[in-house]
Design a protein around this motif. Structure first.
Motif, PDB file in Angstrom:
ATOM      1  N   ILE A  51      87.218  27.171 -75.358  1.00 42.98           N
ATOM      2  CA  ILE A  51      87.049  27.218 -73.909  1.00 42.98           C
ATOM      3  C   ILE A  51      87.261  25.845 -73.288  1.00 42.98           C
ATOM      4  O   ILE A  51      87.822  25.713 -72.195  1.00 42.98           O
ATOM      5  N   ASP A  52      86.808  24.777 -73.973  1.00 46.79           N
ATOM      6  CA  ASP A  52      86.901  23.432 -73.411  1.00 46.79           C
ATOM      7  C   ASP A  52      88.256  22.773 -73.662  1.00 46.79           C
ATOM      8  O   ASP A  52      88.479  21.637 -73.243  1.00 46.79           O
ATOM      9  N   HIS A  53      89.180  23.462 -74.331  1.00 42.63           N
ATOM     10  CA  HIS A  53      90.504  22.890 -74.572  1.00 42.63           C
ATOM     11  C   HIS A  53      91.349  22.890 -73.293  1.00 42.63           C
ATOM     12  O   HIS A  53      91.175  23.740 -72.426  1.00 42.63           O
ATOM     13  N   THR A  54      92.261  21.943 -73.216  1.00 52.70           N
ATOM     14  CA  THR A  54      93.201  21.892 -72.093  1.00 52.70           C
ATOM     15  C   THR A  54      94.173  23.064 -72.180  1.00 52.70           C
ATOM     16  O   THR A  54      94.720  23.353 -73.251  1.00 52.70           O
ATOM     17  N   LYS A  55      94.367  23.709 -71.042  1.00 49.80           N
ATOM     18  CA  LYS A  55      95.299  24.834 -70.977  1.00 49.80           C
ATOM     19  C   LYS A  55      96.403  24.456 -69.998  1.00 49.80           C
ATOM     20  O   LYS A  55      96.129  24.053 -68.871  1.00 49.80           O
ATOM     21  N   GLN A  56      97.636  24.643 -70.425  1.00 44.55           N
ATOM     22  CA  GLN A  56      98.756  24.070 -69.675  1.00 44.55           C
ATOM     23  C   GLN A  56      99.990  24.963 -69.736  1.00 44.55           C
ATOM     24  O   GLN A  56     100.243  25.620 -70.739  1.00 44.55           O
ATOM     25  N   TRP A  57     100.728  24.970 -68.623  1.00 46.50           N
ATOM     26  CA  TRP A  57     102.033  25.634 -68.567  1.00 46.50           C
ATOM     27  C   TRP A  57     103.087  24.591 -68.219  1.00 46.50           C
ATOM     28  O   TRP A  57     102.904  23.787 -67.306  1.00 46.50           O
ATOM     29  N   THR A  58     104.179  24.614 -68.954  1.00 48.71           N
ATOM     30  CA  THR A  58     105.303  23.719 -68.702  1.00 48.71           C
ATOM     31  C   THR A  58     106.594  24.513 -68.807  1.00 48.71           C
ATOM     32  O   THR A  58     106.670  25.478 -69.572  1.00 48.71           O
ATOM     33  N   GLY A  59     107.599  24.119 -68.027  1.00 47.83           N
ATOM     34  CA  GLY A  59     108.891  24.796 -68.143  1.00 47.83           C
ATOM     35  C   GLY A  59     109.563  25.026 -66.828  1.00 47.83           C
ATOM     36  O   GLY A  59     109.369  24.290 -65.864  1.00 47.83           O
ATOM     37  N   GLY A  60     110.358  26.090 -66.777  1.00 40.91           N
ATOM     38  CA  GLY A  60     111.129  26.382 -65.578  1.00 40.91           C
ATOM     39  C   GLY A  60     112.327  25.473 -65.454  1.00 40.91           C
ATOM     40  O   GLY A  60     112.703  24.755 -66.390  1.00 40.91           O
ATOM     41  N   GLY A  67     101.408  24.030 -64.544  1.00 39.01           N
ATOM     42  CA  GLY A  67      99.986  24.303 -64.315  1.00 39.01           C
ATOM     43  C   GLY A  67      99.108  23.637 -65.340  1.00 39.01           C
ATOM     44  O   GLY A  67      99.502  23.464 -66.500  1.00 39.01           O
ATOM     45  N   LEU A  68      97.902  23.277 -64.903  1.00 43.15           N
ATOM     46  CA  LEU A  68      96.951  22.619 -65.808  1.00 43.15           C
ATOM     47  C   LEU A  68      95.543  23.081 -65.461  1.00 43.15           C
ATOM     48  O   LEU A  68      95.068  22.862 -64.340  1.00 43.15           O
ATOM     49  N   ASN A  69      94.897  23.781 -66.410  1.00 48.36           N
ATOM     50  CA  ASN A  69      93.501  24.218 -66.260  1.00 48.36           C
ATOM     51  C   ASN A  69      93.254  24.967 -64.943  1.00 48.36           C
ATOM     52  O   ASN A  69      92.258  24.735 -64.250  1.00 48.36           O
ATOM     53  N   GLY A  70      94.141  25.835 -64.594  1.00 45.86           N
ATOM     54  CA  GLY A  70      93.952  26.679 -63.409  1.00 45.86           C
ATOM     55  C   GLY A  70      94.562  26.132 -62.141  1.00 45.86           C
ATOM     56  O   GLY A  70      94.567  26.825 -61.113  1.00 45.86           O
ATOM     57  N   HIS A  71      95.085  24.916 -62.169  1.00 42.64           N
ATOM     58  CA  HIS A  71      95.715  24.306 -60.993  1.00 42.64           C
ATOM     59  C   HIS A  71      97.216  24.184 -61.233  1.00 42.64           C
ATOM     60  O   HIS A  71      97.656  23.986 -62.367  1.00 42.64           O
ATOM     61  N   THR A  72      98.008  24.278 -60.163  1.00 42.36           N
ATOM     62  CA  THR A  72      99.461  24.201 -60.293  1.00 42.36           C
ATOM     63  C   THR A  72     100.006  23.034 -59.472  1.00 42.36           C
ATOM     64  O   THR A  72      99.368  22.557 -58.538  1.00 42.36           O
ATOM     65  N   THR A  73     101.186  22.606 -59.859  1.00 45.15           N
ATOM     66  CA  THR A  73     101.836  21.483 -59.170  1.00 45.15           C
ATOM     67  C   THR A  73     102.549  21.925 -57.895  1.00 45.15           C
ATOM     68  O   THR A  73     102.913  21.094 -57.065  1.00 45.15           O
ATOM     69  N   ASN A  74     102.756  23.235 -57.736  1.00 43.00           N
ATOM     70  CA  ASN A  74     103.423  23.766 -56.541  1.00 43.00           C
ATOM     71  C   ASN A  74     102.769  25.098 -56.193  1.00 43.00           C
ATOM     72  O   ASN A  74     103.142  26.144 -56.719  1.00 43.00           O
ATOM     73  N   LYS A  75     101.784  25.052 -55.285  1.00 43.89           N
ATOM     74  CA  LYS A  75     100.997  26.247 -54.963  1.00 43.89           C
ATOM     75  C   LYS A  75     101.837  27.321 -54.272  1.00 43.89           C
ATOM     76  O   LYS A  75     101.502  28.505 -54.352  1.00 43.89           O
ATOM     77  N   SER A  76     102.889  26.925 -53.592  1.00 49.09           N
ATOM     78  CA  SER A  76     103.719  27.916 -52.911  1.00 49.09           C
ATOM     79  C   SER A  76     104.606  28.682 -53.887  1.00 49.09           C
ATOM     80  O   SER A  76     105.108  29.760 -53.566  1.00 49.09           O
ATOM     81  N   LYS A  77     104.761  28.132 -55.106  1.00 42.07           N
ATOM     82  CA  LYS A  77     105.642  28.756 -56.088  1.00 42.07           C
ATOM     83  C   LYS A  77     104.876  29.350 -57.264  1.00 42.07           C
ATOM     84  O   LYS A  77     105.288  30.374 -57.829  1.00 42.07           O
ATOM     85  N   TYR A  78     103.737  28.723 -57.648  1.00 37.05           N
ATOM     86  CA  TYR A  78     103.013  29.153 -58.848  1.00 37.05           C
ATOM     87  C   TYR A  78     101.516  29.282 -58.583  1.00 37.05           C
ATOM     88  O   TYR A  78     100.956  28.578 -57.732  1.00 37.05           O
ATOM     89  N   THR A  79     100.894  30.181 -59.332  1.00 32.11           N
ATOM     90  CA  THR A  79      99.432  30.223 -59.451  1.00 32.11           C
ATOM     91  C   THR A  79      99.105  30.375 -60.935  1.00 32.11           C
ATOM     92  O   THR A  79      99.872  30.973 -61.694  1.00 32.11           O
ATOM     93  N   TYR A  83      91.179  32.911 -68.077  1.00 34.21           N
ATOM     94  CA  TYR A  83      90.141  33.890 -68.355  1.00 34.21           C
ATOM     95  C   TYR A  83      89.312  33.401 -69.548  1.00 34.21           C
ATOM     96  O   TYR A  83      89.788  33.405 -70.688  1.00 34.21           O
ATOM     97  N   LYS A  84      88.082  32.996 -69.281  1.00 30.00           N
ATOM     98  CA  LYS A  84      87.231  32.443 -70.333  1.00 30.00           C
ATOM     99  C   LYS A  84      86.808  33.496 -71.351  1.00 30.00           C
ATOM    100  O   LYS A  84      86.622  33.203 -72.524  1.00 30.00           O
ATOM    101  N   SER A  85      86.653  34.711 -70.900  1.00 33.44           N
ATOM    102  CA  SER A  85      86.147  35.759 -71.799  1.00 33.44           C
ATOM    103  C   SER A  85      87.152  36.105 -72.892  1.00 33.44           C
ATOM    104  O   SER A  85      86.788  36.436 -74.020  1.00 33.44           O
ATOM    105  N   THR A  86      88.439  36.019 -72.591  1.00 33.57           N
ATOM    106  CA  THR A  86      89.465  36.402 -73.560  1.00 33.57           C
ATOM    107  C   THR A  86      90.271  35.210 -74.073  1.00 33.57           C
ATOM    108  O   THR A  86      91.157  35.378 -74.912  1.00 33.57           O
TER     109      THR A  86
END
Length: 283
Positions: A51-60, A67-79, A83-86
């Motif tokens: 749960i405490d690990h960094t979660k990240q999306w890269t690409g496009g 995205g990093l830990n629930g936040h995105t670099t472009n809110k108009s394009k990405y969200t 989910y901590k439970s899964t």
């Protein structure tokens, strides 16, 4: 040295196998509809991601941090949703375009990650043509609908119908039926004729479907009896004749009745005058 090298490479092999079996991303919105939102989900195992690990999306396009830990670099394009439970997290790409496709996307949790190419030709994607990508030059002449329809960009191959005056006719593509190098879009041309007899109000449009998705053209609506053409069917009469002839006949009947009534009245007056004259003579 051989033995040492063999055992030295084992951790690297184990790391690759572990990474690819414990972390994977998959497309949640299938088929991808270009112009709509697309969701990619990263699924991880408990031993690879906490749960405490960094979660990240890269690409496009340009392969950048998205995205990093629930936040995105472009809110108009990405969200980004975590989910901590899964222990899974998602990337939502808004208004998915061709530029978003055929690129690598990487999901990362701690040190575990998974990278794959998002290819349109492997998703059964759908592209609904824009208004300016549909050229409808169809027209009505000599009691016939002349179909002249071009769809410049569409996927997959749709089934298109001509719908006119409550009837439906399936159309077959002619001319260009081309696909680009990535097998992602088609260009279709429809050329057809459909006879319409004994009708004044002519309405038609084109409706194309693929699966649960569909699109259609604007309505054509015209009053054909006002057009300058000679009907092919001799039984088809101009509509005004159906009204003018009865009115003329009614006027003739009224006039005849009027003349009869007038003559009868004159005859009655003459008889009255003669009767009065005879009475005066006798008196």
């Amino acid at each position: 040295m051989l033995t040492y090298g063999y055992f030295a490479v084992l951790p690297f092999i184990f790391c690759i196998i572990s990474t690819h079996t414990s972390v994977v991303w998959k497309i949640q919105t299938v088929p991808i509809v270009i112009g709509e939102d697309v969701v990619i989900q990263c699924i991880v195992s408990v031993d690879a991601c906490r749960i405490d690990h960094t979660k990240q999306w890269t690409g496009g396009k340009g392969y950048k941090l998205i995205g990093l830990n629930g936040h995105t670099t472009n809110k108009s394009k990405y969200t980004m949703n975590v989910y901590k439970s899964t222990l899974s997290f998602e990337l939502r790409v808004k208004n998915f375009t061709e530029a978003d496709a055929n690129n690598e996307y990487t999901c990362l949790c701690g040190k575990a990650h998974y990278t794959a190419m998002l290819m349109l030709n492997t998703t059964g994607h759908v592209y609904i043509p824009l208004d300016d990508e549909i050229i409808d030059n169809s027209y009505f002449k000599d009691n016939t609908i002349h179909v002249n329809l071009t769809i410049m960009k569409v996927h997959p191959l749709p089934t298109c119908y001509l719908q006119y005056n409550g009837l439906t006719k399936k159309l077959k593509a002619h001319g260009n039926e081309n696909e680009n190098g990535n097998n992602t879009f088609y260009e279709l041309v429809y050329d057809d004729t459909t006879a319409v007899h004994k009708r004044c109000n002519i309405t038609w449009f084109f409706n194309c479907t693929f699966g649960k998705k569909s699109f259609r053209t604007d309505y054509h609506n015209l009053y054909s009896c006002n057009l300058d053409y000679v009907p092919k069917d001799k039984d088809v009469k101009p509509i005004y004749i159906l009204f003018v002839i009865p009115v003329i006949l009614l006027l003739i009947v009224v006039y005849i009745v009027y003349l009869k009534c007038r003559n009868s009245e004159r005859k009655s007056n003459v008889e009255n005058e003669e009767s009065n004259s005879l009475q005066q003579i006798h008196t």
